[in-house]
Each structure stands twice: as structure tokens, then as C-alpha cells.
Write a protein that holds these residues in place. Structure first.
Motif: not given
Lengths: 247, 259
Positions: A114, A122-125
Motif C-alpha cells: 500500500f 496509485l490511489s488506495k482503491k
């Protein structure tokens, strides 16, 4: 306007001056200043470099140590700024300049995925969505909840590479990293790179392994003494490098 | 303006870096995060013993231990934020030279981690408030703007220190010395009135003195803060922040080269 659609990276008359600061503490600086020594030393890492890299090209950058290859990649990645000239980048860059940037040894593989994924943009999703893909590729399901300080260096690299290639970049910058890992994982990495190539990702590869470049790239750039010496087809440029490398 | 854009684009990165900072710190200690609460608590107990029993401070209207605590907690936040921030760029050298994102994120994440520590360490303070039955008024809500001003002031200094430390590592050692002197020039362990009157002008120019006095005024005395002083602290913080931010952005391009 038109350039935006076809050019991935444009490097226009770029020079990079490094100021080598020899004295890191006041203790060193003060006597040096009074003694009339120069506090900084200057040297040009790149001089007047002009390049246009088209979208979808795979470009190999070759040259001896100290030619300015890594500096060029760092300029493209935006971590350092050119002293003169201008660099324009169209698209999302994934710098594989050093794998596992931001990894923390005390955190688990899962936490580091993460952390590293988000550092790489990147996004967390997006990390959540790709999480199982990333672990599959790295083949690390058994160790994913262990702190990565217990990982072997091979496992560490597999995890780092896996995160980096799952960021879906438009432009991939690679510096000498494919020289690592065991044979089967190396194969896997190259397969992945081929997929990127087919998908139209622009790839810029710095390597001393001319074989790798000849096999993989469509264009080569030969840097020496901080300038572009040759730029063109892989075959001509590598030959020129080999001939030039003799003297 | 640029702050809002930064947050919308990078808030997840900020959260990740902050949680990394928090998680890594106490991973190998038995009491783990409890140290964050215990440290300032024991510091307060020792100081309260020295100044209350040995040195005998005069009556302050509230027990000395809670008076001290109300100043010590925000000072500890200030102290820890600065000593953390000064190393926030040097300590992230690996990231700094590989991937670009706005560098102030490193400073912000360090400060956020210290804010979390601060919030936790306040828990014992609240127990003290209840134990000593300190009356609470609506004025306590002033804590929020005061904390905000403290944060602005700290952020301004942090940006400057973090960048300067990349060029000369003396900054981090110098900082420890400056903070030690600064603490004694701020009414943390004593009240403003104890200070010789002819030197009290120092407090007017010291935002930390204004901020700590304001906390005590709204929490312990239940009154409104001195808005004129607080406004001055705000203006001063914004002024320094503007300069520090300009400096930070000016040298940002060199970070990867000098680290």
C-alpha cells in the motif's frame, strides 16, 4: 498541440550542472571559506541534450559509467530539475529507478504494498483492486503478513518489481534493475515488459547489457561525456558504442 | 490555495507516510505507543516535584502540576515537531532522489504524526482536569484556533529547517540548543508574572509565549484569550510561513542533488 499526442518525452537543450558541496558542516565550511577554498565545485553532468521520444517507443540508453545516463533518467522522472533547457513529459511515469523506494523494513509486505503503491501514484482503491494480482505476480502469499526485514533480497525485489509494474504507467523508466533476481523471475519480468510494449507503453531502459537492449528496444541512444553521441537504430548505435568504447 | 490542491491530490500519500511514521516508531518496544503518553506525563511529574516541593512556586489559582502540564504538552508538540521535521527530508533521502512529489509532504507527514502523539498525550491531561475539578467554560473552544496558529508557526519553521538541514547538517544540532534556550524564554514551567518586568517584552515577540498563555487562559482560567497578542502571533506566523515556503520551493529542485 500535435506534439502532445505523439511525443511522450521531449528534452530540449537540457544541461544539468551539479554543485558538489564538499563541506557538509559548518566546521568544514568555515575554515574552507577563510582559507580561500571554493565551497562548491561545479561539473556538468549533461550538456545540451536534445531528444524527442515518441509514444510507444522502447528506447535503450547506453554509455560508459559517468556518462550521464542516470542523471537523464532522474531528469525525466522529475526528481531533479535541469539547469538549462526544458523537459516536457506527457503521461504518467513509473520510475523503476530503484526498486522498493519507500519500503520500510519493520512493516509487513501487505503494508508496504500500500505504501509503495501510493508513493508510485496509485490511489488506495486502485491498490486494493490490484492487491491479489500484485501478490500473485510476486509469489509471496505465504509471507505477505510478515515484516519485510525477514524477506530474502530476492523476495524483496520480487515484491518491489511487482508493485511497480502494476501501476499501469504510460511511461516506464528502468535503470539497471533487470540484472537482478533469479532466471525464472527475470523471464517473468521480461514477459511483463513485452506486454507493456504491446500495450503501447513508452519504455526507457538504461542498461549495460547490450544484448538486452538489442533484443528489446527499437531505438538506442549512446551517451558519452555528458553528450548524446549517437541516436537511432539499435544496431548502428550499439556498434558505434562498441567501436567507440575501444579507445 | 495551493495547499487545498495539494491535499486533494496527495491526501492518501500523506496518510500513508504519516501512518508509516507512527507504525515504525514503536514496533519493537514492549509498551509501544504508550510511551507517547508516558513520556510527557513523567516529565511533568518530575518537574512538578522539583518546582512545587523544592522550589515552591507561589499560588497560581490552580494546582501547579496541571498549570505546568497545560504549558508542557503544547511545548512538547512544538519541540517534537521541529526536531522531527528537521530530519524529515534527510531521513527520506531514498525517496527524495527517486520519485517526485511535492517535498513538503514529508514535512507535513512528520507534523501530522506528532499531532497524533499530542492528541493521545492529552488524555491524561483531561483526567487531571476532572480530578482537580477545573471548571470548563465555552471559552475552551478557543483551543482550536490557538492550535491552528501553533500549527502554522511550527509548519513555517519546519519547512525552513528541513530544507536547510539538507545543505548543512549542523542545523539539527543547533536546533536542540536553540530549543533548550527557547523553552526557558517561554512561560512553560513558570508564569509570565514571575519574569522580571523589564524583560517581559520578550514574550510579546515570542509566538510560543503568546500561544501557551492563551491555552492556559482558555482552559484553566476559563477566560477569553488576549486577541491582540493572538492576532500578532497569527500575523507573524503567516509572514514567516510565506518566506519559508518561498525558500523551500526555491531550493526544492536541488534536494535530490545534495542529499
Amino acid at each position: 498541440m500535435k506534439d502532445n499526442q505523439t511525443i511522450a518525452i521531449s528534452v530540449a537543450e537540457v544541461s544539468k550542472l551539479f554543485r558538489l558541496q564538499k563541506q557538509r558542516t559548518f566546521k568544514e565550511l568555515l575554515p574552507a571559506l577563510f582559507g580561500g577554498q571554493k565551497a562548491v565545485e561545479h561539473f556538468w553532468a549533461l550538456q545540451n541534450v536534445n531528444l524527442k521520444i515518441k509514444k510507444g517507443e522502447t528506447v535503450g540508453i547506453i554509455g560508459p559509467n559517468g556518462a550521464g545516463k542516470s542523471t537523464l533518467l532522474k531528469l525525466m522522472a522529475g526528481v531533479t530539475k535541469p539547469t538549462k533547457g526544458k523537459i516536457t513529459v506527457n503521461g504518467k511515469i513509473a520510475p523503476l529507478i530503484e526498486l522498493g523506494a519507500g519500503f520500510h523494513p519493520e512493516l509487513t509486505g501487505r503494508e508496504n504494498i500500500f505504501l509503495n503503491g501510493i508513493i508510485l501514484g496509485l490511489s488506495k482503491k486502485e491498490v486494493t483492486d490490484r492487491f491479489s494480482e500484485i501478490v500473485d505476480f510476486a509469489e509471496l502469499w505465504d509471507f505477505i503478513d510478515q515484516p519485510i526485514k525477514h524477506y530474502s533480497s530476492g523476495m524483496y525485489l520480487r515484491l518491489a518489481f511487482s508493485v511497480a509494474v502494476h501501476t499501469k504507467p504510460d511511461i516506464l523508466l528502468i535503470d539497471e534493475i533487470l540484472a537482478v533476481g533469479d532466471e525464472s523471475f527475470k523471464q517473468k519480468c521480461f514477459k511483463r515488459m513485452d506486454e507493456f510494449k504491446k500495450a503501447g507503453v513508452t519504455i526507457i531502459l538504461v542498461s549495460h547489457a547490450l544484448g538486452q537492449i538489442q533484443e528489446f528496444c527499437t531505438r538506442a541512444i549512446y551517451l558519452n561525456e555528458h553528450r548524446v553521441i549517437a541516436d537511432g537504430g539499435v544496431k548502428e548505435v550499439t556498434e558505434k558504442y562498441l567501436n567507440g568504447g575501444v579507445n | 490555495m495551493s495547499m487545498i490542491k495539494l491535499f486533494s491530490q496527495y491526501h492518501e500519500l500523506l496518510a500513508q507516510l504519516t501512518s508509516r511514521e507512527i507504525k515504525q516508531r514503536y514496533k519493537q518496544s514492549v509498551l509501544g505507543y504508550a510511551w507517547v503518553i508516558l513520556n510527557p506525563f513523567f516529565q511533568m511529574l518530575v518537574m512538578a516535584f522539583v518546582y512545587n516541593i523544592i522550589m515552591r512556586v507561589p499560588d497560581l489559582g490552580v494546582p501547579y502540576s496541571i498549570y505546568l502540564y497545560a504549558g508542557l504538552l503544547p511545548w512538547t508538540l512544538f519541540n517534537n515537531s521541529l526536531t522531527g521535521s528537521v530530519n524529515s527530508l534527510v531521513g527520506n533521502a531514498g525517496l527524495l532522489s527517486k520519485i517526485y512529489f511535492p517535498r513538503e509532504i514529508f514535512v507535513m507527514s512528520t507534523m501530522l504524526a506528532k499531532m497524533v502523539d499530542f492528541a493521545l498525550s492529552c488524555s491524561i491531561f483531561i483526567i487531571f482536569m476532572i480530578y482537580f475539578q477545573i471548571p470548563v467554560t465555552w471559552n475552551i473552544l478557543w483551543v482550536i484556533p490557538i492550535l491552528l496558529i501553533q500549527h502554522l508557526f511550527t509548519y513555517a519553521l519546519s519547512l525552513f529547517l528541513a530544507a536547510a538541514n539538507l545543505f548543512y547538517r549542523d542545523i539539527q544540532y543547533l536546533l536542540n540548543l536553540v530549543l533548550l534556550i527557547w523553552m526557558y524564554l517561554t512561560p512553560v514551567i513558570y508564569a509570565t508574572e514571575f519574569f522580571p518586568e523589564k524583560y517581559q517584552w520578550i514574550f510579546k515577540l515570542n509566538p510560543m509565549a503568546i500561544i501557551i498563555n492563551a491555552y492556559r487562559q482558555v482552559i484553566l482560567a476559563g477566560g477569553a484569550p488576549n486577541l491582540k497578542s493572538l492576532g500578532l502571533a497569527l500575523l507573524l506566523s503567516l509572514g514567516i510561513l510565506t518566506l519559508a515556503y518561498k525558500f523551500f520551493k526555491k531550493v526544492e529542485g536541488l534536494f535530490a542533488d545534495v542529499v
